[in-house]
Design a protein around this motif. Structure first.
Motif, PDB file in Angstrom:
ATOM      1  N   GLY A 175      -6.557   8.370 -12.010  1.00 27.45           N
ATOM      2  CA  GLY A 175      -6.797   8.270 -10.572  1.00 27.45           C
ATOM      3  C   GLY A 175      -5.540   8.482  -9.758  1.00 27.45           C
ATOM      4  O   GLY A 175      -5.553   9.168  -8.719  1.00 27.45           O
ATOM      5  N   VAL A 176      -4.418   7.909 -10.207  1.00 26.49           N
ATOM      6  CA  VAL A 176      -3.151   8.090  -9.495  1.00 26.49           C
ATOM      7  C   VAL A 176      -2.716   9.549  -9.522  1.00 26.49           C
ATOM      8  O   VAL A 176      -2.248  10.095  -8.514  1.00 26.49           O
ATOM      9  CB  VAL A 176      -2.066   7.183 -10.115  1.00 26.49           C
ATOM     10  CG1 VAL A 176      -0.682   7.532  -9.552  1.00 26.49           C
ATOM     11  CG2 VAL A 176      -2.382   5.723  -9.848  1.00 26.49           C
ATOM     12  N   MET A 177      -2.887  10.216 -10.667  1.00 24.75           N
ATOM     13  CA  MET A 177      -2.509  11.626 -10.771  1.00 24.75           C
ATOM     14  C   MET A 177      -3.377  12.495  -9.859  1.00 24.75           C
ATOM     15  O   MET A 177      -2.869  13.398  -9.185  1.00 24.75           O
ATOM     16  CB  MET A 177      -2.621  12.081 -12.218  1.00 24.75           C
ATOM     17  CG  MET A 177      -1.581  11.466 -13.144  1.00 24.75           C
ATOM     18  SD  MET A 177      -1.747  12.036 -14.858  1.00 24.75           S
ATOM     19  CE  MET A 177      -1.372  13.781 -14.647  1.00 24.75           C
ATOM     20  N   LEU A 178      -4.690  12.218  -9.843  1.00 24.85           N
ATOM     21  CA  LEU A 178      -5.582  12.989  -8.974  1.00 24.85           C
ATOM     22  C   LEU A 178      -5.260  12.742  -7.513  1.00 24.85           C
ATOM     23  O   LEU A 178      -5.203  13.681  -6.707  1.00 24.85           O
ATOM     24  CB  LEU A 178      -7.034  12.625  -9.284  1.00 24.85           C
ATOM     25  CG  LEU A 178      -8.105  13.329  -8.439  1.00 24.85           C
ATOM     26  CD1 LEU A 178      -7.996  14.834  -8.584  1.00 24.85           C
ATOM     27  CD2 LEU A 178      -9.501  12.847  -8.832  1.00 24.85           C
ATOM     28  N   PHE A 179      -5.041  11.482  -7.144  1.00 26.06           N
ATOM     29  CA  PHE A 179      -4.686  11.155  -5.766  1.00 26.06           C
ATOM     30  C   PHE A 179      -3.371  11.830  -5.370  1.00 26.06           C
ATOM     31  O   PHE A 179      -3.243  12.383  -4.280  1.00 26.06           O
ATOM     32  CB  PHE A 179      -4.579   9.643  -5.609  1.00 26.06           C
ATOM     33  CG  PHE A 179      -4.380   9.183  -4.191  1.00 26.06           C
ATOM     34  CD1 PHE A 179      -5.474   8.894  -3.383  1.00 26.06           C
ATOM     35  CD2 PHE A 179      -3.109   9.052  -3.648  1.00 26.06           C
ATOM     36  CE1 PHE A 179      -5.301   8.478  -2.077  1.00 26.06           C
ATOM     37  CE2 PHE A 179      -2.923   8.638  -2.341  1.00 26.06           C
ATOM     38  CZ  PHE A 179      -4.022   8.348  -1.549  1.00 26.06           C
ATOM     39  N   GLY A 180      -2.386  11.776  -6.274  1.00 25.07           N
ATOM     40  CA  GLY A 180      -1.099  12.404  -5.987  1.00 25.07           C
ATOM     41  C   GLY A 180      -1.218  13.911  -5.837  1.00 25.07           C
ATOM     42  O   GLY A 180      -0.563  14.518  -4.975  1.00 25.07           O
ATOM     43  N   THR A 181      -2.057  14.532  -6.671  1.00 24.86           N
ATOM     44  CA  THR A 181      -2.255  15.984  -6.572  1.00 24.86           C
ATOM     45  C   THR A 181      -2.879  16.365  -5.241  1.00 24.86           C
ATOM     46  O   THR A 181      -2.439  17.310  -4.573  1.00 24.86           O
ATOM     47  CB  THR A 181      -3.142  16.463  -7.729  1.00 24.86           C
ATOM     48  OG1 THR A 181      -2.507  16.163  -8.967  1.00 24.86           O
ATOM     49  CG2 THR A 181      -3.391  17.956  -7.645  1.00 24.86           C
ATOM     50  N   LEU A 182      -3.912  15.624  -4.830  1.00 24.97           N
ATOM     51  CA  LEU A 182      -4.559  15.905  -3.551  1.00 24.97           C
ATOM     52  C   LEU A 182      -3.606  15.662  -2.385  1.00 24.97           C
ATOM     53  O   LEU A 182      -3.559  16.451  -1.433  1.00 24.97           O
ATOM     54  CB  LEU A 182      -5.817  15.046  -3.410  1.00 24.97           C
ATOM     55  CG  LEU A 182      -6.939  15.332  -4.405  1.00 24.97           C
ATOM     56  CD1 LEU A 182      -8.021  14.276  -4.301  1.00 24.97           C
ATOM     57  CD2 LEU A 182      -7.524  16.715  -4.183  1.00 24.97           C
ATOM     58  N   ALA A 183      -2.858  14.553  -2.433  1.00 27.05           N
ATOM     59  CA  ALA A 183      -1.917  14.268  -1.355  1.00 27.05           C
ATOM     60  C   ALA A 183      -0.826  15.321  -1.277  1.00 27.05           C
ATOM     61  O   ALA A 183      -0.437  15.751  -0.184  1.00 27.05           O
ATOM     62  CB  ALA A 183      -1.303  12.876  -1.574  1.00 27.05           C
TER      63      ALA A 183
END
Length: 276
Positions: free
Chosen positions: A120-128
């Protein structure tokens, strides 16, 4: 049992302890024998009051492992505590089996929750990062969604057929009776087709050439940025909550295990005092 025999058996049973700690324990029990002899007791009486040296060694090992766990918490020390308590008696041994299974489940749950949290953190970071710096590039299949949307709403009455000069074919077809939509691309090298019923959220991708055919079912037709944001937040909350819950369960487990071990050692000490 004579003093020398008792001390030798105790020393052998404590062979897994560090040398310095083992010698300190042996010195304490030698002093205990000297004090008893000075008070007029015999070797046999003192040894009988202390009990079986192997059982005494198991109790000392349990105390050693619990003290080591309290000074340095690790999985190795925790399993050593479980093994030491299991050695105190048959009932403790039988209880250790389901407890070890519980520890394994707790460990697997913690690893799974950690994986979900990291994802989740990786996906959130990628989107951000994509929102702030336009990197990495994320593409949404808007055109494909538009095609299916048109089909689902009734769309144009005619289908789409494109023919190339070398036999290439592109067909976009909707069956009005069944609501099925299909995109078929054919060339000399093979065919690629996308199919979906109008009522389905997913479809099927089929790729075929002279070597064979590959079918991929449950294919999503597009990438939703909003859905990805929601998924990343849900994964972070789910993973973080799971890690926190596993941490609380681990703390309660550690405390309960140490309390149970101290209780068992207290019972053995009480029984030894009554025998003496």
């Amino acid at each position: 049992m004579k003093q020398q025999e008792f001390i030798e058996q105790l020393q052998d049973a404590l062979s897994r302890l560090p040398e310095g700690e083992r010698q300190d324990i042996i010195a304490d029990y030698q002093e205990y024998f000297r004090d008893g002899l000075a008070a007029g007791r015999s070797d046999a009486d003192i040894a009988a009051a202390l009990g079986d040296p192997h059982q005494l060694a198991r109790e000392l090992m349990a105390r050693h492992h619990m003290a080591r766990w309290e000074s340095r918490k690790s999985f190795g020390n925790l399993f050593a505590v479980v093994g030491a308590i299991a050695g105190l008696g048959f009932l403790n041994f039988m209880l250790a089996i389901p407890f070890l299974f519980y520890l394994w489940l707790l460990t697997m749950a913690a690893l799974a929750a950690t994986g979900i949290l990291i994802g989740g953190v990786m996906l959130f970071g990628t989107l951000a990062c994509n929102e702030l710096f336009a990197w990495p590039a994320l593409h949404e299949a808007r055109d494909m969604r538009a095609v299916w949307s048109v089909f689902e709403q009734g769309g144009p009455t005619g289908n789409i057929h494109i023919r190339g000069s070398h036999g290439e074919k592109v067909d976009v077809v909707r069956d009005a009776s069944s609501g099925q939509a299909r995109i078929n691309i054919q060339s000399s090298g093979g065919t690629v087709s996308l199919e979906r019923n109008a009522s389905d959220a997913t479809g099927q991708l089929r790729i075929e050439d002279e070597e064979g055919r590959v079918d991929i079912d449950a294919l999503d037709w597009g990438f939703s940025r909003k859905g990805a944001w929601i998924a990343s937040v849900v994964m972070i909350l789910l993973g973080g909550g799971g890690v926190f819950l596993c941490y609380l369960l681990a703390r309660w487990t550690w405390r309960g295990l140490l309390s149970y071990g101290r209780y068992q050692l207290g019972l053995l000490d009480k029984a030894r005092r009554l025998d003496s």
